[in-house]
Scaffold this motif. Sequence first.
Motif, PDB file in Angstrom:
ATOM      1  N   ILE A   1      13.231  -4.730   1.001  1.00 12.26           N
ATOM      2  CA  ILE A   1      12.458  -5.743   0.275  1.00 12.26           C
ATOM      3  C   ILE A   1      13.360  -6.324  -0.812  1.00 12.26           C
ATOM      4  N   THR A   2      13.652  -7.592  -0.720  1.00 12.27           N
ATOM      5  CA  THR A   2      14.535  -8.256  -1.677  1.00 12.27           C
ATOM      6  C   THR A   2      13.713  -8.989  -2.740  1.00 12.27           C
ATOM      7  N   SER A   3      14.393  -9.475  -3.762  1.00 15.21           N
ATOM      8  CA  SER A   3      13.704 -10.254  -4.803  1.00 15.21           C
ATOM      9  C   SER A   3      13.129 -11.533  -4.211  1.00 15.21           C
ATOM     10  N   GLU A   4      13.822 -12.088  -3.206  1.00 19.31           N
ATOM     11  CA  GLU A   4      13.314 -13.297  -2.543  1.00 19.31           C
ATOM     12  C   GLU A   4      12.016 -12.985  -1.802  1.00 19.31           C
ATOM     13  N   THR A   5      11.979 -11.821  -1.158  1.00 20.51           N
ATOM     14  CA  THR A   5      10.761 -11.403  -0.458  1.00 20.51           C
ATOM     15  C   THR A   5       9.615 -11.252  -1.448  1.00 20.51           C
ATOM     16  N   LYS A   6       9.879 -10.592  -2.558  1.00 19.57           N
ATOM     17  CA  LYS A   6       8.842 -10.356  -3.563  1.00 19.57           C
ATOM     18  C   LYS A   6       8.307 -11.671  -4.129  1.00 19.57           C
ATOM     19  N   ASN A   7       9.188 -12.635  -4.320  1.00 26.10           N
ATOM     20  CA  ASN A   7       8.770 -13.927  -4.887  1.00 26.10           C
ATOM     21  C   ASN A   7       7.824 -14.690  -3.968  1.00 26.10           C
ATOM     22  N   GLU A   8       7.848 -14.352  -2.669  1.00 24.84           N
ATOM     23  CA  GLU A   8       6.973 -15.026  -1.711  1.00 24.84           C
ATOM     24  C   GLU A   8       5.579 -14.401  -1.662  1.00 24.84           C
ATOM     25  N   TRP A   9       5.422 -13.229  -2.252  1.00 24.85           N
ATOM     26  CA  TRP A   9       4.122 -12.565  -2.214  1.00 24.85           C
ATOM     27  C   TRP A   9       3.117 -13.267  -3.129  1.00 24.85           C
ATOM     28  N   LEU A  10       1.847 -13.196  -2.757  1.00 26.54           N
ATOM     29  CA  LEU A  10       0.788 -13.657  -3.647  1.00 26.54           C
ATOM     30  C   LEU A  10       0.720 -12.737  -4.863  1.00 26.54           C
ATOM     31  N   ARG A  11       0.432 -13.331  -6.015  1.00 29.61           N
ATOM     32  CA  ARG A  11       0.338 -12.544  -7.239  1.00 29.61           C
ATOM     33  C   ARG A  11      -1.010 -11.813  -7.298  1.00 29.61           C
ATOM     34  N   TYR A  12      -1.126 -10.935  -8.272  1.00 31.61           N
ATOM     35  CA  TYR A  12      -2.347 -10.145  -8.468  1.00 31.61           C
ATOM     36  C   TYR A  12      -3.580 -11.044  -8.518  1.00 31.61           C
ATOM     37  N   GLU A  13      -3.500 -12.134  -9.304  1.00 33.04           N
ATOM     38  CA  GLU A  13      -4.655 -13.017  -9.481  1.00 33.04           C
ATOM     39  C   GLU A  13      -5.012 -13.779  -8.217  1.00 33.04           C
ATOM     40  N   GLU A  14      -4.064 -13.914  -7.321  1.00 36.93           N
ATOM     41  CA  GLU A  14      -4.284 -14.691  -6.101  1.00 36.93           C
ATOM     42  C   GLU A  14      -4.833 -13.847  -4.950  1.00 36.93           C
ATOM     43  N   ARG A  15      -4.951 -12.563  -5.187  1.00 40.27           N
ATOM     44  CA  ARG A  15      -5.427 -11.660  -4.138  1.00 40.27           C
ATOM     45  C   ARG A  15      -6.863 -11.215  -4.422  1.00 40.27           C
ATOM     46  N   ASN A  16      -7.575 -10.934  -3.333  1.00 38.06           N
ATOM     47  CA  ASN A  16      -8.954 -10.472  -3.467  1.00 38.06           C
ATOM     48  C   ASN A  16      -9.280  -9.411  -2.416  1.00 38.06           C
ATOM     49  N   HIS A  17     -10.195  -8.554  -2.786  1.00 41.93           N
ATOM     50  CA  HIS A  17     -10.816  -7.617  -1.842  1.00 41.93           C
ATOM     51  C   HIS A  17      -9.913  -6.455  -1.424  1.00 41.93           C
ATOM     52  N   PHE A  18     -10.533  -5.532  -0.705  1.00 39.94           N
ATOM     53  CA  PHE A  18      -9.862  -4.339  -0.189  1.00 39.94           C
ATOM     54  C   PHE A  18      -9.644  -4.514   1.322  1.00 39.94           C
ATOM     55  N   ILE A  19      -8.717  -3.742   1.851  1.00 38.18           N
ATOM     56  CA  ILE A  19      -8.435  -3.813   3.274  1.00 38.18           C
ATOM     57  C   ILE A  19      -8.154  -2.415   3.816  1.00 38.18           C
ATOM     58  N   THR A  20      -8.542  -2.174   5.052  1.00 37.13           N
ATOM     59  CA  THR A  20      -8.081  -1.003   5.789  1.00 37.13           C
ATOM     60  C   THR A  20      -7.780  -1.470   7.197  1.00 37.13           C
ATOM     61  N   ILE A  21      -6.786  -0.865   7.828  1.00 35.91           N
ATOM     62  CA  ILE A  21      -6.330  -1.374   9.117  1.00 35.91           C
ATOM     63  C   ILE A  21      -5.853  -0.216   9.983  1.00 35.91           C
ATOM     64  N   GLY A  22      -6.082  -0.322  11.287  1.00 34.52           N
ATOM     65  CA  GLY A  22      -5.629   0.737  12.192  1.00 34.52           C
ATOM     66  C   GLY A  22      -6.321   0.645  13.537  1.00 34.52           C
ATOM     67  N   ASN A  23      -5.614   1.022  14.584  1.00 30.44           N
ATOM     68  CA  ASN A  23      -6.125   0.997  15.947  1.00 30.44           C
ATOM     69  C   ASN A  23      -7.365   1.891  16.059  1.00 30.44           C
ATOM     70  N   PHE A  24      -8.460   1.334  16.536  1.00 33.37           N
ATOM     71  CA  PHE A  24      -9.716   2.086  16.616  1.00 33.37           C
ATOM     72  C   PHE A  24      -9.657   3.211  17.646  1.00 33.37           C
ATOM     73  N   ARG A  25      -8.712   3.148  18.578  1.00 27.68           N
ATOM     74  CA  ARG A  25      -8.596   4.203  19.580  1.00 27.68           C
ATOM     75  C   ARG A  25      -7.924   5.454  19.018  1.00 27.68           C
ATOM     76  N   HIS A  26      -7.331   5.318  17.838  1.00 27.79           N
ATOM     77  CA  HIS A  26      -6.652   6.442  17.203  1.00 27.79           C
ATOM     78  C   HIS A  26      -7.669   7.188  16.349  1.00 27.79           C
ATOM     79  N   GLU A  27      -7.993   8.417  16.720  1.00 27.61           N
ATOM     80  CA  GLU A  27      -9.092   9.157  16.100  1.00 27.61           C
ATOM     81  C   GLU A  27      -8.982   9.270  14.577  1.00 27.61           C
TER      82      GLU A  27
END
Length: 411
Positions: free
Chosen positions: A185-211
């Motif tokens: 992860i470079t400084s250029e990569t980090k600069n492309e991320w949305l800031r704290y104020e621009e983000r909302n909500h929680f997320i969880t992710i994963g293949n449902f077939r995986h117990e």
Amino acid sequence: MNHILIIGVVWPEPNSSAAGSRMLGLITLFSSQNWKVTFASPAVDSVHMIDFDDLKISRVKIEINNSNFDEFIKKLQPNIVLFDRFIIEEQFGWRVTKHCPNAIKILNTEDLHSLRKTRQESFKNNHEFKIQDLLESDFTKREIASIYRSDLSLIISDFEMKLLKETFRIPKDLIHYLPFLLDPITSETKNEWLRYEERNHFITIGNFRHEPNWNSILFLKETIWPLIKKEVPDAELHIYGAYPPPKAMQLHNQKDGFLVNGWAKDAQEVMKKARVCLAPLRFGAGIKGKLAEAMLCGTPSVTTSIGSEGMLDEDSDWNGFVTDDPSNFAKAAVKLYANKNLWQQSQQNGIEIINTRFQKSKFSFSLIEKIIQLQNNLKEHRSKNFIGSMLQFHTLRSTEFMSRWIEEKNK
């Protein structure tokens, strides 16, 4: 030029699972060495599988318990064979040994399936997991036997490396530490991320077939999310994953902000928009792709000791919080969601974890170097592995005759 045959239990789906992403990383690495790559699998085609034409590698459909594979492998004559998971080595390893005795045999464990399975059984039986459970499992004996029969096994977690060395006394020459191969992860990569104020909500992710993933979603629904929602009424939990069954879609509840969205075509796109990733995993093994992906997207996370296993040094801090208590888990999620300074520091912790523990160039080089060493020293390497040759001796007889009996029966 090396020719590597990869035999997969499934066709790789990098947008559906961490195992798919890892396999794509291995294919890309081997191709970058100008090796010829052939991928074979007995699995049926899947909607999310990779495009082999784009990767410019050959794809072959094979069958288990069918001597057609013998003709295929004799004609192909690869000098390296990689088995994706030990159940594939059990099915095809003896055939490879018989028809390509000088081919290097590599086992890609993905994670220690026996560890994941015994932890899951302990959880379901409301019993605290102990190493003794692992030692008594027939599944463990099968997996360890497969490691011995292989010339090299790829181990994704330093926790599992330690377990194999100290508990099972596996010789260090037979196992090779290979975590995720990730770009820094470079400084250029980090600069492309949305800031704290621009983000909302929680997320969880994963293949449902995986117990472990399905269990964590139920844990969120029944226990953790109501506690979070009480403190952050406007928040939503967005749940993504491939192959959601009807019972998962029935958990969708707009009023409670518990939103089951199903498969995400681009997992990183949805991860980058979320403020906090939740992964309350109660059993499992290996390294969790969802948590590595969260770090790659600048998204802090709350997880359990199972979730963070194999991703932390003793003196490093997590990309958020690690706790096994559901009440503390919910409090940590609320705190991380609401505190900008804490959120930013957690994001920085994630950057450091990715850039120190998953260095693509370092681990790619060490694997290729190890394979070349094996090619130059295969006879001596195998001569030191008497247990492996003994297991191979018996497998060639017992497994071969069982497979041939099944083949005749199927006719």
